[in-house]
Design a protein around this motif. Sequence first.
Motif, PDB file in Angstrom:
ATOM      1  N   ASP A 312       0.727  -1.261   0.083  1.00  0.00           N
ATOM      2  CA  ASP A 312      -0.186   0.087   0.053  1.00  0.00           C
ATOM      3  C   ASP A 312       0.700   1.387  -0.019  1.00  0.00           C
ATOM      4  O   ASP A 312       1.482   1.560   0.967  1.00  0.00           O
ATOM      5  N   PHE A 313       0.944   1.804  -1.108  1.00  0.00           N
ATOM      6  CA  PHE A 313       2.019   2.937  -1.205  1.00  0.00           C
ATOM      7  C   PHE A 313       1.385   4.245  -1.758  1.00  0.00           C
ATOM      8  O   PHE A 313       0.299   4.043  -2.428  1.00  0.00           O
ATOM      9  N   ARG A 314       1.824   5.372  -1.559  1.00  0.00           N
ATOM     10  CA  ARG A 314       1.429   6.426  -1.995  1.00  0.00           C
ATOM     11  C   ARG A 314       2.268   7.118  -3.401  1.00  0.00           C
ATOM     12  O   ARG A 314       3.411   6.280  -3.535  1.00  0.00           O
ATOM     13  N   ARG A 315       1.998   7.920  -4.277  1.00  0.00           N
ATOM     14  CA  ARG A 315       2.625   8.402  -5.059  1.00  0.00           C
ATOM     15  C   ARG A 315       3.968   9.046  -4.561  1.00  0.00           C
ATOM     16  O   ARG A 315       4.126   9.727  -3.416  1.00  0.00           O
ATOM     17  N   GLY A 316       5.160   8.970  -5.147  1.00  0.00           N
ATOM     18  CA  GLY A 316       6.526   9.065  -4.725  1.00  0.00           C
ATOM     19  C   GLY A 316       7.255   8.336  -3.628  1.00  0.00           C
ATOM     20  O   GLY A 316       8.392   8.517  -3.253  1.00  0.00           O
ATOM     21  N   ASP A 317       6.310   7.133  -3.525  1.00  0.00           N
ATOM     22  CA  ASP A 317       7.089   6.172  -2.342  1.00  0.00           C
ATOM     23  C   ASP A 317       8.150   5.471  -3.256  1.00  0.00           C
ATOM     24  O   ASP A 317       8.141   5.345  -4.311  1.00  0.00           O
ATOM     25  N   LEU A 318       9.006   4.918  -2.418  1.00  0.00           N
ATOM     26  CA  LEU A 318       9.904   3.801  -3.088  1.00  0.00           C
ATOM     27  C   LEU A 318       9.384   2.449  -3.166  1.00  0.00           C
ATOM     28  O   LEU A 318       8.641   1.827  -2.308  1.00  0.00           O
ATOM     29  N   VAL A 319       9.416   1.908  -4.487  1.00  0.00           N
ATOM     30  CA  VAL A 319       8.823   0.388  -4.665  1.00  0.00           C
ATOM     31  C   VAL A 319      10.082  -0.333  -5.337  1.00  0.00           C
ATOM     32  O   VAL A 319      10.883   0.210  -5.908  1.00  0.00           O
ATOM     33  N   GLY A 332      12.610   2.187  -7.520  1.00  0.00           N
ATOM     34  CA  GLY A 332      12.384   3.575  -8.125  1.00  0.00           C
ATOM     35  C   GLY A 332      11.215   4.245  -7.092  1.00  0.00           C
ATOM     36  O   GLY A 332      10.472   3.631  -6.587  1.00  0.00           O
ATOM     37  N   LEU A 333      11.099   5.440  -7.532  1.00  0.00           N
ATOM     38  CA  LEU A 333       9.989   6.226  -6.981  1.00  0.00           C
ATOM     39  C   LEU A 333       8.698   6.224  -7.922  1.00  0.00           C
ATOM     40  O   LEU A 333       8.690   6.507  -9.011  1.00  0.00           O
ATOM     41  N   VAL A 334       7.554   5.714  -7.363  1.00  0.00           N
ATOM     42  CA  VAL A 334       6.374   5.562  -8.194  1.00  0.00           C
ATOM     43  C   VAL A 334       5.499   6.549  -8.199  1.00  0.00           C
ATOM     44  O   VAL A 334       5.582   7.538  -7.657  1.00  0.00           O
ATOM     45  N   VAL A 365       6.996   4.189 -13.262  1.00  0.00           N
ATOM     46  CA  VAL A 365       8.284   4.511 -12.527  1.00  0.00           C
ATOM     47  C   VAL A 365       9.267   5.020 -13.760  1.00  0.00           C
ATOM     48  O   VAL A 365       9.521   4.472 -14.546  1.00  0.00           O
ATOM     49  N   HIS A 366       9.256   6.285 -13.578  1.00  0.00           N
ATOM     50  CA  HIS A 366      10.227   6.892 -14.690  1.00  0.00           C
ATOM     51  C   HIS A 366      11.768   6.634 -14.572  1.00  0.00           C
ATOM     52  O   HIS A 366      12.261   6.440 -13.562  1.00  0.00           O
ATOM     53  N   ARG A 367      12.341   6.407 -15.566  1.00  0.00           N
ATOM     54  CA  ARG A 367      13.748   6.090 -15.779  1.00  0.00           C
ATOM     55  C   ARG A 367      14.573   6.844 -15.073  1.00  0.00           C
ATOM     56  O   ARG A 367      15.778   6.527 -14.455  1.00  0.00           O
ATOM     57  N   ASP A 368      14.400   8.147 -14.701  1.00  0.00           N
ATOM     58  CA  ASP A 368      15.089   9.146 -14.165  1.00  0.00           C
ATOM     59  C   ASP A 368      15.112   8.882 -12.556  1.00  0.00           C
ATOM     60  O   ASP A 368      15.591   9.589 -11.592  1.00  0.00           O
ATOM     61  N   HIS A 369      13.905   8.210 -12.206  1.00  0.00           N
ATOM     62  CA  HIS A 369      13.675   8.112 -10.521  1.00  0.00           C
ATOM     63  C   HIS A 369      13.993   6.487 -10.474  1.00  0.00           C
ATOM     64  O   HIS A 369      13.240   6.017  -9.372  1.00  0.00           O
ATOM     65  N   MET A 370      14.608   5.769 -11.191  1.00  0.00           N
ATOM     66  CA  MET A 370      14.864   4.347 -11.079  1.00  0.00           C
ATOM     67  C   MET A 370      16.254   3.792 -11.071  1.00  0.00           C
ATOM     68  O   MET A 370      17.091   4.662 -11.923  1.00  0.00           O
ATOM     69  N   VAL A 371      16.505   2.971 -10.367  1.00  0.00           N
ATOM     70  CA  VAL A 371      17.984   2.632 -10.353  1.00  0.00           C
ATOM     71  C   VAL A 371      17.949   1.091 -10.544  1.00  0.00           C
ATOM     72  O   VAL A 371      17.011   0.255  -9.800  1.00  0.00           O
TER      73      VAL A 371
END
Length: 373
Positions: A312-319, A332-334, A365-371
Amino acid sequence: MAIASLSDLAQARRIVVKVGSALLIERGQARAEWLATLVKEIAGLAKDGTQVIVVSSGAIALGAAKLKLPKGGRASLADAQAAASVGQVELARLWSEMLGQHGLTAAQMLVTLDDLEDRRRYLNASATLERLIEAGAIPVINENDSVATEEIRFGDNDRLSARVAQAAQAQGVLLLSDVDGLYDRDPADPDASFIPTVEGVTPEIIAMATGSSGSGLGSGGMLAKLQGARIAERAGIALAIINGTHADPITTALAADRGTLFLPQGDESARKAWLSGRLAPAGVLTVDAGCTEALAHGASLLAAGLTEVEGDFRRGDLVAIFGAKGERLGQGLVEYTAAECRAILGLREEEQAAKLGYSPRAAVVHRDHMVKA
Ligand code: GLU
């Protein structure tokens, strides 16, 4: 300067020195004589222009002795919290007095996992460290164990040290331990061989660790050290595990070139390195084979490739992101809440708008916010 050997660490501009409970505490008492030799080394480094940040364990061990708690204060979380409260006062006094003998000022900072997971708080901790060092103090850091609960705690100072090094933009981390470094198997095995240098903490390297702490005092073990090394290497920081049991532990290990050095691997931006060092995802996204392939080539994660949403996550959380075979692909940040992710799972872009009632974002998850993992 690039750090290529253990001795280079003594020339670094800024290093983190982590001292484990097993070195610092014996039968509930601080090993003051040994500590005096370490503090002398720290003062020497500082005089030669290396800024030192100390990460010190020992609060739980010290407090447990004072409160006469069983199992070194680690019988329950409540015991550990109580022990840490009592022990941290003692620990701070110890460092303050010892550093004071060399004209140095100790600055206590107690951090929790969240302080370094949340970007805003991370930058705040980073600014505090910078100001302290600039003002000439020696930060002495520990986890804030008296308020940290199971879900929000590092539980070991090895990963904490790597995160602190990242926040402080240090070049190196020295993990002072009661072992020489990494062996390819249990060091008690006569066939075990020592690993002096590691270029990348791969699954093979992880497999070498047993994950249990020999002394029973600390909570790190080799696995936590390797996880710390992984965080450090991706942030472009060198990390060394050295045996700190002798007097003058840093000089002894560096002069003998004895220890395991994990070379920096990262060319990730500071923000991406922070992202890959984050430890507590709020949810899990599973993707299909086509998406796995696309992610490997640096694409963003699109709803069409999504097959499962957990948590259960919100926008901007780490997944965390997993492939169809259960392999970890990255994190990344969802861009959506968990409910929205479930609603658009498997849908193409044109179908998503109809489902959501508004035009969809560019990616889940955008590539810029993903590792990558
Ligand atoms: N923060 C704990 C303490 O001060 C130690 C954690 C560790 O053993 O790494 O006792």
